[in-house]
Design an enzyme around this catalytic site. Structure first.
Site, mmCIF file in Angstrom:
data_model
loop_
_atom_site.group_PDB
_atom_site.id
_atom_site.type_symbol
_atom_site.label_atom_id
_atom_site.label_comp_id
_atom_site.label_asym_id
_atom_site.label_seq_id
_atom_site.Cartn_x
_atom_site.Cartn_y
_atom_site.Cartn_z
ATOM 1 N N ASP A 105 -26.170 29.547 26.379
ATOM 2 C CA ASP A 105 -25.982 28.750 27.595
ATOM 3 C C ASP A 105 -26.930 29.164 28.721
ATOM 4 O OD1 ASP A 105 -24.089 27.171 26.487
ATOM 5 O OD2 ASP A 105 -22.393 27.967 27.629
ATOM 6 N N GLU A 115 -23.466 26.215 39.890
ATOM 7 C CA GLU A 115 -22.789 26.457 41.165
ATOM 8 C C GLU A 115 -23.719 27.088 42.181
ATOM 9 O OE1 GLU A 115 -23.231 29.984 39.337
ATOM 10 O OE2 GLU A 115 -21.602 28.835 38.443
ATOM 11 N N ALA A 163 -17.700 27.887 34.201
ATOM 12 C CA ALA A 163 -18.441 29.142 34.314
ATOM 13 C C ALA A 163 -17.810 30.016 35.410
ATOM 14 C CB ALA A 163 -19.916 28.839 34.595
ATOM 15 N N TYR A 164 -18.572 30.362 36.417
ATOM 16 C CA TYR A 164 -18.075 31.298 37.427
ATOM 17 C C TYR A 164 -16.815 30.770 38.129
ATOM 18 C CZ TYR A 164 -18.421 34.676 41.292
ATOM 19 O OH TYR A 164 -18.166 35.661 42.207
ATOM 20 N N ASN A 165 -16.784 29.466 38.341
ATOM 21 C CA ASN A 165 -15.618 28.835 38.963
ATOM 22 C C ASN A 165 -14.326 29.186 38.229
ATOM 23 O OD1 ASN A 165 -14.150 26.544 40.454
ATOM 24 N ND2 ASN A 165 -14.022 25.828 38.343
ATOM 25 N N SER A 211 -13.672 31.870 36.422
ATOM 26 C CA SER A 211 -13.321 33.275 36.682
ATOM 27 C C SER A 211 -12.559 33.418 37.989
ATOM 28 C CB SER A 211 -14.575 34.143 36.813
ATOM 29 O OG SER A 211 -15.476 33.894 35.790
#
Lengths: 257, 257, 257, 257
Positions: free
Chosen positions: A46, A117, A158-160, A162
């Site tokens: 990714d 993001e 993704a980071y969102n 987490s």
């Protein structure tokens, strides 16, 4: 989706399995110049796919990824045979990146695009103090936190994720505004915004509490103000096999636990 | 708790209201040397109180805070009269800090104490990859995250709370191990450990994914291994008015929303 | 822990594997009367173990469970040989249940014990409106919710965990007060109380918004007031193999994800 | 939005303030028959507004609420003068309710509409065991929980919010599938679905673990299977003052803490 692709360019991450795959596929299908190819086939994980999407942004060349990496959420399964048929049958998704305009403490303006993001984050152990405006109106006068982000549907896994933000269907006309470790207001959980809304984050006490801004992998140090909106001008295209479309992936991801 | 304090030393944060309070109180009660005083009275907010507790660690001098700052969770109400009576009647809480032993990428060992928490945090936009051991046994082989912390009951209302950790009664024999933005395993919520357990955090890929360690306000850059345990040797004493004891504050904090 | 048990009574859940295990073990070790046995061996899952603990409450007979069921968090591994040695070497944990005193809308008082939790829950689709007092002082004047519970450390991995409450070490001197679907205050996450604190839940609008109270599996319909405290008088004893003690199980559970 | 409304019908909740408001407004503007009125003005709180929306479903008469109740999220501010001008200037939102088809343990089929949410919930203290299918495909084979719901954007600020579901912009083409107290898989947080997806909830062990289904305030006892989809045929219209539109309310709600 019966578009046919005559010339294929292969790009690969630096790992040996991805490089080997590029060699084998080039032997089978030829390897066109990335400048003239009808389609780009990206080999890796990714992270490499994100780099490739950035690299071919606004070229109108669609990107088809095959998994030779660790996560593979954006990637199709790796197979060597039948590639032309898979490409012809693939579903195309247009992705509008976020545009970040960040002003640093020297007053310099930086522009970068993000497919996943844009995040603002404390630089030292001092918590960040941020103000948040939506479409020019202050909605949160002071957020004391580790950071905050605006994520696209693509980036929602993704980071969102987490930071406890919700997973969005890929074509939901929404952006997720998600805080990281909010200390005050301590129970604020963020907001789902419409994709045409503009978010402005202002760093309060930027000297005592320095913060950085990151658009995917582009980091700008010591920012004072960051404006984030969906770019109307920029676009990239990603191709997915029909039997394993993004919708299906999102559902699978939403029902993982 | 009928201990009586003859000589008082006042220490104050740099703000004008705190400095002014120190002048007025010194005029009323005298201002002993901090080296010989029976008790230290700290004037400021919670941040200054933490500094004061660190400064007088292991001197056996109890610290009594009066609020001249913003938060005031560790502080008693500010009043100028009747201070000797309040000090005599106050409840004393012994606080054992956490001891952090951090080894940096040059192999140098750093030691620091923490009254609130020891946290490990990513230094760049690259997520941290950490392994976690408890009492020498690996319990989590890989945590991909922004960071992780070990918080004391005192610190449970501070950074731990932002990261969704539970608020602990002040004398609960527990430590909160709390992740920040866990990406993988993405739903891991941390653990409540016994206060005699030792936590070791190892940074995986410390070169590609540099992390810092922070014990309260002492930051160590680029660490590879951090060991955290309650210190058996170090102690400081904090004094609270009886009508507004820590128990009561914790309850009030727990029922805030 | 070198207590030795001469006479063993086997009790088993209704499932065929548990019944079969009881027959085989009785053939090997004899099967004493439950009234005179030195130790009770329970065969089944966690649900049956809970029933068994209730059944032998206050008899001073320790309970040793072997897993013949689905979850097995309270159970030791099932093995047929070496049982006397395992019993002799096992670690004993004293469990003080919660005592629930519930008053229903007819004014009748009901008493029941709970090893896991006492919960109050809406009876119809109407949200509950509850007031919460701790040690006689109102701490939350109105909680609009599906329900609320007080869980012991033993119960912290059961219903409490579903409602996002924290997992507690088995001998932590704490109780978890955890709301279910709080609507107002909507972000209230509950509190960790000391185990000597008494909780009182009052149903507001008990006619329009009927609520039930449940102590483990004992349900009282249409309650108006429920008082919950750790019982000083009641106790039961549970035995665990040393190589797989409760501490270890709690750690394993805390690091599950 | 310059539609003009000649005849107004006032409906009011049973509280005295709402009844009094209806009398005063009828004196000022007349009170048409609800059957022939161009517009319905509802006086009360959110609960009464929901009832009114259900009552006038599919009549094509728009509903304008004025707040005489406790919450008022769906309501405009109460004012007596200038009503015709406010109605003419109001923004109209079309709301498609959810259609619930519930089959009970006797095999009887029940149909009901929901503007906020359809929820399935345990009837006794026994946790529910549910299977969840999306568009005919099983996505979760077993959810052990208190319950689960499908909420509309309108309902996303109601019960969905209590269960930690996300707040949705009013015209987001999404439905929130949100669990209540998931025990297994214990960290499952639900999913944001597209509004054309059909959700089917099947009760496993419906005899041992009875569950009810609720569409807004319509409760069906002891169901075995519940199918939920956005109704294509049903619609109701809700009117909001421009200076306080739903978008604005959602933003305010999202930034509340």
């Amino acid at each position: 989706m019966s578009r046919s692709f005559h010339s294929i360019a292969f790009v690969a991450s630096e790992t040996e399995p991805a490089q080997e795959a590029a060699r084998r596929l080039s032997a089978l299908y030829g390897n066109a110049s990335t400048e003239t190819a009808d389609v780009i086939v990206a080999l890796g994980g990714d992270g490499f796919m994100l780099q490739t999407l950035h690299r071919f942004m606004d070229t109108s060349q669609p990107i088809y990824g095959m998994n030779k990496g660790t996560v593979g959420f954006l990637m199709n399964h790796y197979r060597e045979h039948g590639l032309r048929e898979r490409l012809a049958a693939a579903v195309e998704n247009a992705i509008h990146p976020l545009e970040m305009i960040a002003i640093d403490t020297d007053g310099v303006e930086h522009r970068a695009l993000a497919i996943n993001e844009v995040s603002i984050f404390r630089q030292s152990y001092q918590a960040a103090r941020l103000a948040i405006s939506i479409d020019g109106k202050v909605r949160l006068e002071e957020l004391v936190c580790d950071g905050v982000m605006v994520a696209t549907p693509t980036g929602s896994t993704a980071y969102n994720l987490s930071a406890q933000g919700p997973i969005l269907p890929i074509d939901a006309p929404l952006l997720a505004l998600t805080p990281v470790s909010p200390f005050r207001p301590r129970r604020w959980r963020g907001a789902l915004l419409r994709n045409h809304q503009e978010v402005r984050i202002t760093a309060l006490e930027a000297a005592k509490r320095p913060v950085n801004a990151v658009a995917d992998a582009t980091e700008v140090k010591s920012v004072t103000e960051v404006t984030i909106r969906e770019s109307g001008d920029d676009v990239c295209y990603i191709l997915f096999d029909q039997d394993h479309s993004w919708d299906e992936r999102i559902l699978i991801e939403q029902f993982r636990y």
